[in-house]
Design a protein around this motif. Structure first.
Motif, PDB file in Angstrom:
ATOM      1  N   SER A  47       0.833  -1.184   0.000  1.00 48.15           N
ATOM      2  CA  SER A  47       0.000   0.000   0.000  1.00 48.15           C
ATOM      3  C   SER A  47       0.873   1.241   0.000  1.00 48.15           C
ATOM      4  CB  SER A  47      -0.933   0.002   1.205  1.00 48.15           C
ATOM      5  OG  SER A  47      -0.189  -0.020   2.404  1.00 48.15           O
ATOM      6  N   ALA A  48       0.389   2.285  -0.661  1.00 48.02           N
ATOM      7  CA  ALA A  48       1.113   3.549  -0.694  1.00 48.02           C
ATOM      8  C   ALA A  48       0.313   4.657   0.007  1.00 48.02           C
ATOM      9  CB  ALA A  48       1.420   3.961  -2.126  1.00 48.02           C
ATOM     10  N   ALA A  49      -0.967   4.763  -0.328  1.00 53.52           N
ATOM     11  CA  ALA A  49      -1.787   5.831   0.246  1.00 53.52           C
ATOM     12  C   ALA A  49      -3.258   5.460   0.145  1.00 53.52           C
ATOM     13  CB  ALA A  49      -1.536   7.149  -0.485  1.00 53.52           C
ATOM     14  N   ARG A  67       6.016  13.061   0.822  1.00 50.78           N
ATOM     15  CA  ARG A  67       6.359  13.221  -0.605  1.00 50.78           C
ATOM     16  C   ARG A  67       5.139  13.010  -1.505  1.00 50.78           C
ATOM     17  NH1 ARG A  67       9.646   9.704  -2.968  1.00 50.78           N
ATOM     18  NH2 ARG A  67       9.089   7.977  -1.587  1.00 50.78           N
ATOM     19  N   PHE A  68       4.242  12.129  -1.110  1.00 58.20           N
ATOM     20  CA  PHE A  68       3.061  11.818  -1.905  1.00 58.20           C
ATOM     21  C   PHE A  68       1.825  12.424  -1.246  1.00 58.20           C
ATOM     22  CE2 PHE A  68       4.554   7.533  -3.944  1.00 58.20           C
ATOM     23  CZ  PHE A  68       5.714   8.158  -4.379  1.00 58.20           C
ATOM     24  N   THR A  69       0.874  12.817  -2.080  1.00 54.29           N
ATOM     25  CA  THR A  69      -0.400  13.334  -1.589  1.00 54.29           C
ATOM     26  C   THR A  69      -1.544  12.690  -2.360  1.00 54.29           C
ATOM     27  OG1 THR A  69       0.595  15.474  -1.039  1.00 54.29           O
ATOM     28  CG2 THR A  69      -1.805  15.377  -1.179  1.00 54.29           C
ATOM     29  N   ILE A  70      -2.451  12.061  -1.630  1.00 53.90           N
ATOM     30  CA  ILE A  70      -3.635  11.476  -2.255  1.00 53.90           C
ATOM     31  C   ILE A  70      -4.797  12.454  -2.090  1.00 53.90           C
ATOM     32  CG2 ILE A  70      -4.308  10.211  -0.159  1.00 53.90           C
ATOM     33  CD1 ILE A  70      -5.312   7.951  -2.022  1.00 53.90           C
ATOM     34  N   SER A  71      -5.608  12.547  -3.115  1.00 55.04           N
ATOM     35  CA  SER A  71      -6.787  13.410  -3.058  1.00 55.04           C
ATOM     36  C   SER A  71      -7.869  12.821  -3.953  1.00 55.04           C
ATOM     37  CB  SER A  71      -6.442  14.840  -3.501  1.00 55.04           C
ATOM     38  OG  SER A  71      -5.983  14.859  -4.843  1.00 55.04           O
ATOM     39  N   ARG A  72      -9.061  13.340  -3.820  1.00 54.66           N
ATOM     40  CA  ARG A  72     -10.163  12.859  -4.654  1.00 54.66           C
ATOM     41  C   ARG A  72     -11.097  14.009  -4.984  1.00 54.66           C
ATOM     42  NH1 ARG A  72     -12.933   8.213  -1.566  1.00 54.66           N
ATOM     43  NH2 ARG A  72     -14.469   8.323  -3.256  1.00 54.66           N
ATOM     44  N   ASP A  73     -11.739  13.880  -6.127  1.00 50.20           N
ATOM     45  CA  ASP A  73     -12.760  14.830  -6.544  1.00 50.20           C
ATOM     46  C   ASP A  73     -14.027  14.030  -6.789  1.00 50.20           C
ATOM     47  OD1 ASP A  73     -14.447  16.605  -7.841  1.00 50.20           O
ATOM     48  OD2 ASP A  73     -12.832  17.588  -8.937  1.00 50.20           O
ATOM     49  N   ASN A  74     -14.935  14.060  -5.845  1.00 54.99           N
ATOM     50  CA  ASN A  74     -16.135  13.238  -5.956  1.00 54.99           C
ATOM     51  C   ASN A  74     -17.064  13.721  -7.071  1.00 54.99           C
ATOM     52  OD1 ASN A  74     -15.230  11.562  -3.965  1.00 54.99           O
ATOM     53  ND2 ASN A  74     -16.654  12.290  -2.391  1.00 54.99           N
ATOM     54  N   ASN A  77     -15.463  11.893 -10.047  1.00 54.66           N
ATOM     55  CA  ASN A  77     -15.267  10.441  -9.905  1.00 54.66           C
ATOM     56  C   ASN A  77     -13.809  10.051 -10.131  1.00 54.66           C
ATOM     57  OD1 ASN A  77     -17.989  10.335  -9.506  1.00 54.66           O
ATOM     58  ND2 ASN A  77     -18.476   9.291 -11.428  1.00 54.66           N
ATOM     59  N   THR A  78     -12.909  10.823  -9.550  1.00 49.71           N
ATOM     60  CA  THR A  78     -11.489  10.617  -9.796  1.00 49.71           C
ATOM     61  C   THR A  78     -10.704  10.742  -8.499  1.00 49.71           C
ATOM     62  OG1 THR A  78     -11.719  11.529 -12.035  1.00 49.71           O
ATOM     63  CG2 THR A  78      -9.500  11.415 -11.128  1.00 49.71           C
ATOM     64  N   VAL A  79      -9.715   9.873  -8.378  1.00 48.22           N
ATOM     65  CA  VAL A  79      -8.767   9.957  -7.271  1.00 48.22           C
ATOM     66  C   VAL A  79      -7.382  10.202  -7.865  1.00 48.22           C
ATOM     67  CG1 VAL A  79      -8.414   7.445  -7.182  1.00 48.22           C
ATOM     68  CG2 VAL A  79      -7.939   8.833  -5.166  1.00 48.22           C
ATOM     69  N   TYR A  80      -6.581  10.957  -7.136  1.00 45.32           N
ATOM     70  CA  TYR A  80      -5.265  11.373  -7.629  1.00 45.32           C
ATOM     71  C   TYR A  80      -4.169  10.942  -6.657  1.00 45.32           C
ATOM     72  CZ  TYR A  80      -8.309  14.541 -10.227  1.00 45.32           C
ATOM     73  OH  TYR A  80      -9.305  15.065 -11.016  1.00 45.32           O
ATOM     74  N   LEU A  81      -2.973  10.828  -7.195  1.00 49.99           N
ATOM     75  CA  LEU A  81      -1.793  10.647  -6.357  1.00 49.99           C
ATOM     76  C   LEU A  81      -0.709  11.571  -6.897  1.00 49.99           C
ATOM     77  CD1 LEU A  81      -0.659   9.048  -3.935  1.00 49.99           C
ATOM     78  CD2 LEU A  81       0.419   7.520  -5.619  1.00 49.99           C
ATOM     79  N   GLN A  82      -0.453  12.639  -6.167  1.00 52.92           N
ATOM     80  CA  GLN A  82       0.624  13.547  -6.503  1.00 52.92           C
ATOM     81  C   GLN A  82       1.902  13.032  -5.871  1.00 52.92           C
ATOM     82  OE1 GLN A  82       0.654  16.432  -8.466  1.00 52.92           O
ATOM     83  NE2 GLN A  82       2.871  16.300  -8.162  1.00 52.92           N
ATOM     84  N   MET A  83       2.903  12.784  -6.697  1.00 55.58           N
ATOM     85  CA  MET A  83       4.151  12.195  -6.220  1.00 55.58           C
ATOM     86  C   MET A  83       5.282  13.185  -6.481  1.00 55.58           C
ATOM     87  SD  MET A  83       3.664   8.272  -7.569  1.00 55.58           S
ATOM     88  CE  MET A  83       3.801   8.729  -9.287  1.00 55.58           C
ATOM     89  N   ASN A  84       5.886  13.642  -5.417  1.00 54.48           N
ATOM     90  CA  ASN A  84       6.990  14.597  -5.505  1.00 54.48           C
ATOM     91  C   ASN A  84       8.272  13.969  -4.990  1.00 54.48           C
ATOM     92  OD1 ASN A  84       5.154  16.563  -6.398  1.00 54.48           O
ATOM     93  ND2 ASN A  84       4.738  17.252  -4.316  1.00 54.48           N
TER      94      ASN A  84
END
Length: 121
Positions: A47-49, A67-74, A77-84
């Motif tokens: 698992s990462a996030a 370093r990583f940020t998980i977010s979602r836009d309901n 219908n999308t989930v994101y993973l920003q990886m820095n």
């Protein structure tokens, strides 16, 4: 049936950034906790996030915290993973996953096909 489609993977140099997206279809997105998992060559999937149904709670593996940020836009219908600040050890196939309503994000029931992330040194 839930369908998950990841996008945004690719090749990046160490220290760079990528943003993964996962499009969800087939059910009511806002009722599903979501997660990102990854599998490096020769290793087990980990698992990462994770993120709660509303986005109010997020969870990170120690290896990606900060370093990583998980977010979602309901609405989308999308989930994101920003990886820095990506490192070569982040190289893996990244999978989006969804859990049935009421289940924890880290016990998913549905999986995407995965997207390759390669970090060069």
């Amino acid at each position: 049936q839930v369908q998950l489609v990841e996008s945004g993977g690719g090749l990046v140099q160490a220290g760079g950034s990528l943003r993964l997206s996962c499009a969800f279809a087939g059910r009511t997105f806002s009722t599903h906790a979501m997660g990102w998992f990854r599998q490096a060559p020769g290793k087990d999937r980990e698992s990462a996030a994770g993120i709660s149904r509303t986005g109010g709670s997020t969870y990170y593996a120690d290896s990606v915290k900060g370093r990583f940020t998980i977010s979602r836009d309901n609405a989308k219908n999308t989930v994101y993973l920003q990886m820095n600040t990506l490192q070569p050890e982040d190289t893996a196939v990244y999978y989006c996953a969804a859990s049935r309503p009421g289940n924890r994000w880290d016990a998913p029931d549905y999986w995407g096909q995965g997207t390759q992330v390669t970090v060069s040194s």
